[in-house]
Design a protein around this motif. Structure first.
Motif, PDB file in Angstrom:
ATOM      1  N   MET A   1      39.328  44.864  46.919  1.00  0.00           N
ATOM      2  CA  MET A   1      39.546  46.197  47.041  1.00  0.00           C
ATOM      3  C   MET A   1      39.085  46.756  45.861  1.00  0.00           C
ATOM      4  O   MET A   1      38.834  46.192  44.931  1.00  0.00           O
ATOM      5  CB  MET A   1      40.900  46.456  46.990  1.00  0.00           C
ATOM      6  N   LYS A   2      39.076  47.848  45.879  1.00  0.00           N
ATOM      7  CA  LYS A   2      38.519  48.433  44.765  1.00  0.00           C
ATOM      8  C   LYS A   2      39.497  48.276  43.700  1.00  0.00           C
ATOM      9  O   LYS A   2      39.671  49.118  43.003  1.00  0.00           O
ATOM     10  CB  LYS A   2      38.346  49.795  45.052  1.00  0.00           C
ATOM     11  N   ALA A   3      40.082  47.447  43.699  1.00  0.00           N
ATOM     12  CA  ALA A   3      41.068  47.186  42.810  1.00  0.00           C
ATOM     13  C   ALA A   3      40.608  47.235  41.602  1.00  0.00           C
ATOM     14  O   ALA A   3      40.567  46.830  40.695  1.00  0.00           O
ATOM     15  CB  ALA A   3      41.571  45.967  42.929  1.00  0.00           C
ATOM     16  N   MET A   4      40.769  47.448  42.557  1.00  0.00           N
ATOM     17  CA  MET A   4      39.847  47.486  43.431  1.00  0.00           C
ATOM     18  C   MET A   4      38.940  48.441  42.980  1.00  0.00           C
ATOM     19  O   MET A   4      37.965  48.235  42.795  1.00  0.00           O
ATOM     20  CB  MET A   4      40.274  47.899  44.628  1.00  0.00           C
ATOM     21  N   ALA A   6      37.790  49.148  40.275  1.00  0.00           N
ATOM     22  CA  ALA A   6      37.006  48.544  39.275  1.00  0.00           C
ATOM     23  C   ALA A   6      36.367  47.472  39.949  1.00  0.00           C
ATOM     24  O   ALA A   6      35.279  47.103  39.698  1.00  0.00           O
ATOM     25  CB  ALA A   6      37.859  47.967  38.267  1.00  0.00           C
ATOM     26  N   VAL A   7      37.110  47.035  40.751  1.00  0.00           N
ATOM     27  CA  VAL A   7      36.658  46.068  41.572  1.00  0.00           C
ATOM     28  C   VAL A   7      35.584  46.606  42.291  1.00  0.00           C
ATOM     29  O   VAL A   7      34.637  46.008  42.623  1.00  0.00           O
ATOM     30  CB  VAL A   7      37.686  45.823  42.546  1.00  0.00           C
ATOM     31  N   VAL A   8      35.780  47.762  42.587  1.00  0.00           N
ATOM     32  CA  VAL A   8      34.790  48.384  43.303  1.00  0.00           C
ATOM     33  C   VAL A   8      33.622  48.441  42.518  1.00  0.00           C
ATOM     34  O   VAL A   8      32.535  48.413  42.984  1.00  0.00           O
ATOM     35  CB  VAL A   8      35.160  49.760  43.501  1.00  0.00           C
ATOM     36  N   SER A  56      37.961  32.979  42.352  1.00  0.00           N
ATOM     37  CA  SER A  56      39.312  33.264  41.861  1.00  0.00           C
ATOM     38  C   SER A  56      39.671  34.747  41.866  1.00  0.00           C
ATOM     39  O   SER A  56      40.760  35.114  41.418  1.00  0.00           O
ATOM     40  CB  SER A  56      39.472  32.704  40.442  1.00  0.00           C
ATOM     41  N   HIS A  57      38.790  35.560  42.381  1.00  0.00           N
ATOM     42  CA  HIS A  57      39.095  36.999  42.407  1.00  0.00           C
ATOM     43  C   HIS A  57      38.302  37.652  43.530  1.00  0.00           C
ATOM     44  O   HIS A  57      37.103  37.923  43.390  1.00  0.00           O
ATOM     45  CB  HIS A  57      38.737  37.604  41.046  1.00  0.00           C
ATOM     46  N   ALA A  58      38.957  37.851  44.649  1.00  0.00           N
ATOM     47  CA  ALA A  58      38.309  38.537  45.769  1.00  0.00           C
ATOM     48  C   ALA A  58      39.407  39.268  46.551  1.00  0.00           C
ATOM     49  O   ALA A  58      40.605  39.077  46.297  1.00  0.00           O
ATOM     50  CB  ALA A  58      37.563  37.550  46.652  1.00  0.00           C
ATOM     51  N   HIS A  59      38.985  40.108  47.460  1.00  0.00           N
ATOM     52  CA  HIS A  59      39.945  40.960  48.173  1.00  0.00           C
ATOM     53  C   HIS A  59      39.618  40.965  49.662  1.00  0.00           C
ATOM     54  O   HIS A  59      38.598  41.528  50.056  1.00  0.00           O
ATOM     55  CB  HIS A  59      39.886  42.386  47.645  1.00  0.00           C
ATOM     56  N   ALA A  60      40.440  40.324  50.469  1.00  0.00           N
ATOM     57  CA  ALA A  60      40.195  40.283  51.912  1.00  0.00           C
ATOM     58  C   ALA A  60      41.468  40.690  52.650  1.00  0.00           C
ATOM     59  O   ALA A  60      42.532  40.119  52.419  1.00  0.00           O
ATOM     60  CB  ALA A  60      39.743  38.889  52.335  1.00  0.00           C
ATOM     61  N   VAL A 147      49.996  37.040  39.833  1.00  0.00           N
ATOM     62  CA  VAL A 147      50.364  38.455  39.913  1.00  0.00           C
ATOM     63  C   VAL A 147      49.270  39.261  39.215  1.00  0.00           C
ATOM     64  O   VAL A 147      48.832  38.905  38.118  1.00  0.00           O
ATOM     65  CB  VAL A 147      51.712  38.730  39.218  1.00  0.00           C
ATOM     66  N   LYS A 148      48.876  40.335  39.845  1.00  0.00           N
ATOM     67  CA  LYS A 148      47.821  41.166  39.249  1.00  0.00           C
ATOM     68  C   LYS A 148      48.394  42.453  38.666  1.00  0.00           C
ATOM     69  O   LYS A 148      49.244  43.090  39.283  1.00  0.00           O
ATOM     70  CB  LYS A 148      46.831  41.525  40.357  1.00  0.00           C
ATOM     71  N   ILE A 149      47.940  42.792  37.471  1.00  0.00           N
ATOM     72  CA  ILE A 149      48.130  44.163  37.013  1.00  0.00           C
ATOM     73  C   ILE A 149      46.757  44.807  36.960  1.00  0.00           C
ATOM     74  O   ILE A 149      45.736  44.129  36.777  1.00  0.00           O
ATOM     75  CB  ILE A 149      48.839  44.287  35.644  1.00  0.00           C
ATOM     76  N   ALA A 249      40.601  39.757  34.033  1.00  0.00           N
ATOM     77  CA  ALA A 249      39.624  39.970  35.097  1.00  0.00           C
ATOM     78  C   ALA A 249      38.368  40.622  34.522  1.00  0.00           C
ATOM     79  O   ALA A 249      38.423  41.346  33.524  1.00  0.00           O
ATOM     80  CB  ALA A 249      40.220  40.849  36.194  1.00  0.00           C
ATOM     81  N   HIS A 250      37.258  40.355  35.172  1.00  0.00           N
ATOM     82  CA  HIS A 250      35.990  41.015  34.799  1.00  0.00           C
ATOM     83  C   HIS A 250      35.616  40.759  33.338  1.00  0.00           C
ATOM     84  O   HIS A 250      35.389  41.690  32.571  1.00  0.00           O
ATOM     85  CB  HIS A 250      36.073  42.517  35.074  1.00  0.00           C
ATOM     86  N   LEU A 251      35.606  39.480  32.969  1.00  0.00           N
ATOM     87  CA  LEU A 251      35.319  39.097  31.574  1.00  0.00           C
ATOM     88  C   LEU A 251      36.283  39.788  30.616  1.00  0.00           C
ATOM     89  O   LEU A 251      35.952  40.086  29.458  1.00  0.00           O
ATOM     90  CB  LEU A 251      33.863  39.406  31.189  1.00  0.00           C
ATOM     91  N   THR A 305      34.064  36.668  42.206  1.00  0.00           N
ATOM     92  CA  THR A 305      33.069  37.642  42.670  1.00  0.00           C
ATOM     93  C   THR A 305      33.563  39.080  42.698  1.00  0.00           C
ATOM     94  O   THR A 305      32.793  40.004  42.479  1.00  0.00           O
ATOM     95  CB  THR A 305      32.642  37.312  44.112  1.00  0.00           C
ATOM     96  N   ASP A 306      34.835  39.270  43.074  1.00  0.00           N
ATOM     97  CA  ASP A 306      35.341  40.596  43.416  1.00  0.00           C
ATOM     98  C   ASP A 306      34.808  41.055  44.768  1.00  0.00           C
ATOM     99  O   ASP A 306      34.872  42.240  45.093  1.00  0.00           O
ATOM    100  CB  ASP A 306      34.973  41.634  42.345  1.00  0.00           C
ATOM    101  N   ASN A 307      34.308  40.116  45.553  1.00  0.00           N
ATOM    102  CA  ASN A 307      33.902  40.458  46.918  1.00  0.00           C
ATOM    103  C   ASN A 307      35.065  41.104  47.650  1.00  0.00           C
ATOM    104  O   ASN A 307      36.226  40.772  47.422  1.00  0.00           O
ATOM    105  CB  ASN A 307      33.491  39.191  47.676  1.00  0.00           C
TER     106      ASN A 307
HETATM  107 ZN   LIG Z   1      39.104  42.934  42.090  1.00  0.00          ZN
END
Ligand SMILES: [Zn+2]
Length: 376
Positions: A1-4, A6-8, A56-60, A147-149, A249-251, A305-307
């Motif tokens: 998610m665009k968690a997301m 950023a994820v986005v 280790s980091h994706a959103h489905a 757990v994600k913040i 997350a994200h380096l 990936t953050d897919n």
């Molecule tokens: Zn993400």
């Protein structure tokens, strides 16, 4: 998610822009190798499958047989991360998103495990931490491994005086203790690419994201917390909780300064980073520097990936998009093939198998206990 979001960023960058570029007609420059793109060839797939990759980091959040089949074919195990995003158009209420995430994980036949979250917008309500911990403990008992913040802590939520609250706000301290006490992992996506605090630059990997998600563009906000303040607060959490594994997350949002990232990885034994949506920043390093960095920090870089696969998206299209993203990353890390990003070509790093095994599998096993055993 665009968690997301950023994820986005990520998703947008990796899947949107990058995927878009892949489909453009690219005229090879004289002397330059043609870029390899698209899904895995059968020979490539054989090598990729053998890695037992963990994303280790994706959103489905949509259960679909065609999508599950893609994960099985690629032999990918993913950590499905829940994100509390009150800005998202795609996701409704947290409880609905959590329900969709759990449904995906439970329907995945062991291909996915769950990373939960809590609602930080309630941070100043009475009994906030106790209620959050109660919910997290329930999620742990059902198999959640982390757990994600998210960046809304530092970039969105403000106190009564109008100041942005930071990750080391005392309201969150009991939650960090609870996560450590249960031997779970904290995934910290705090701050964002430095592009958020800088003038918009069309050449930046993040240009598309900030022009489409102005809410996360801090440069034109009146009194934002600086990126330095937010990361210092994150570091404070890492220091105050030596028994808590923190995966940035994200380096770790240090994508623009590999020297700073290296210092952090050297300094904190309980801190590692995922590479979600930031592979382009590794690509943009000088080739030899990228190899040196990946080699030196082979024990603390976790593939991701953050897919994203959101509700109502087309499952077959997304399955293809995810596979192409996995293939592009793998070609860049594992082969000397040329890959393309935003119209530029990058030669693959051809990392040795021993490094690839760590980055793709072993590090996730170490930093996310339960990732390969929960759900089996
Ligand atoms: Zn993400």
């Amino acid at each position: 998610m665009k968690a997301m979001r950023a994820v986005v960023v990520s998703t947008a960058v990796l899947l949107g822009i990058v995927a878009g570029c892949k489909h453009e007609q690219v005229v090879p420059q004289p002397g330059a190798a043609a870029a390899v793109s698209g899904p895995f060839s059968s020979q490539e797939l054989q090598q990729f499958v053998a890695l037992e990759a963990i994303d280790s980091h994706a959103h489905a959040f949509q259960s679909d047989p065609a999508f599950f089949a893609m994960l099985k074919k690629l032999n990918v195990k993913m950590i499905d991360i829940l994100v509390v995003d009150d800005q998202s158009q795609k996701y409704n209420h947290l409880s609905q998103e959590a329900e969709a995430g759990w449904k995906f994980v439970k329907g995945s036949d062991g291909s996915a495990v769950f990373c939960t979250s809590f609602d930080p917008y309630k941070w100043n309500e009475p009994g906030f931490a106790a209620a959050a911990n109660k919910q997290l403990d329930k999620d742990f008992s059902q198999g959640a491994i982390a757990v994600k913040i998210w960046k809304n802590i530092g970039m969105e939520i403000k106190d009564a005086k109008g100041n942005y609250i930071l990750p080391d706000n005392p309201a969150f301290a009991p939650i960090y203790k609870d996560i450590a006490a249960h031997n779970k992992t904290l995934v910290a996506h705090v701050a964002d690419p430095s592009s958020s605090w800088a003038p918009l630059d069309p050449a930046s990997p993040d240009y598309w994201y900030y022009t489409h998600n102005p809410v996360w563009y801090m440069h034109d906000k009146p009194h934002p917390a600086s990126k330095e303040q937010i990361l210092a607060a994150r570091d404070h959490v890492v220091e105050m909780n030596p028994d808590l594994r923190v995966v940035g997350a994200h380096l770790g949002s240090m994508e623009a300064d590999f020297h700073q990232l290296a210092q952090h990885l050297d300094k904190y034994p309980n801190f590692a980073v995922d590479m979600a949506a930031r592979m382009p920043y590794v690509m943009m390093l000088p080739h030899a520097d990228a190899i040196a960095f990946m080699t030196k920090y082979q024990d603390k870089l976790i593939y991701a990936t953050d897919n994203e696969f959101a509700p109502n998206e087309n499952a077959q299209d997304k399955a293809k998009e995810w596979e192409e993203a996995y293939a592009r990353d793998w070609r860049f890390l594992a082969t000397s093939d040329t890959v393309e990003y935003l119209g530029k070509k990058y030669q693959g790093l051809s990392l040795p198998g021993s490094v690839l095994t760590k980055v793709y599998h072993d590090n996730a096993v170490k930093w996310f206990p339960g990732v390969v055993t929960v759900g089996k």
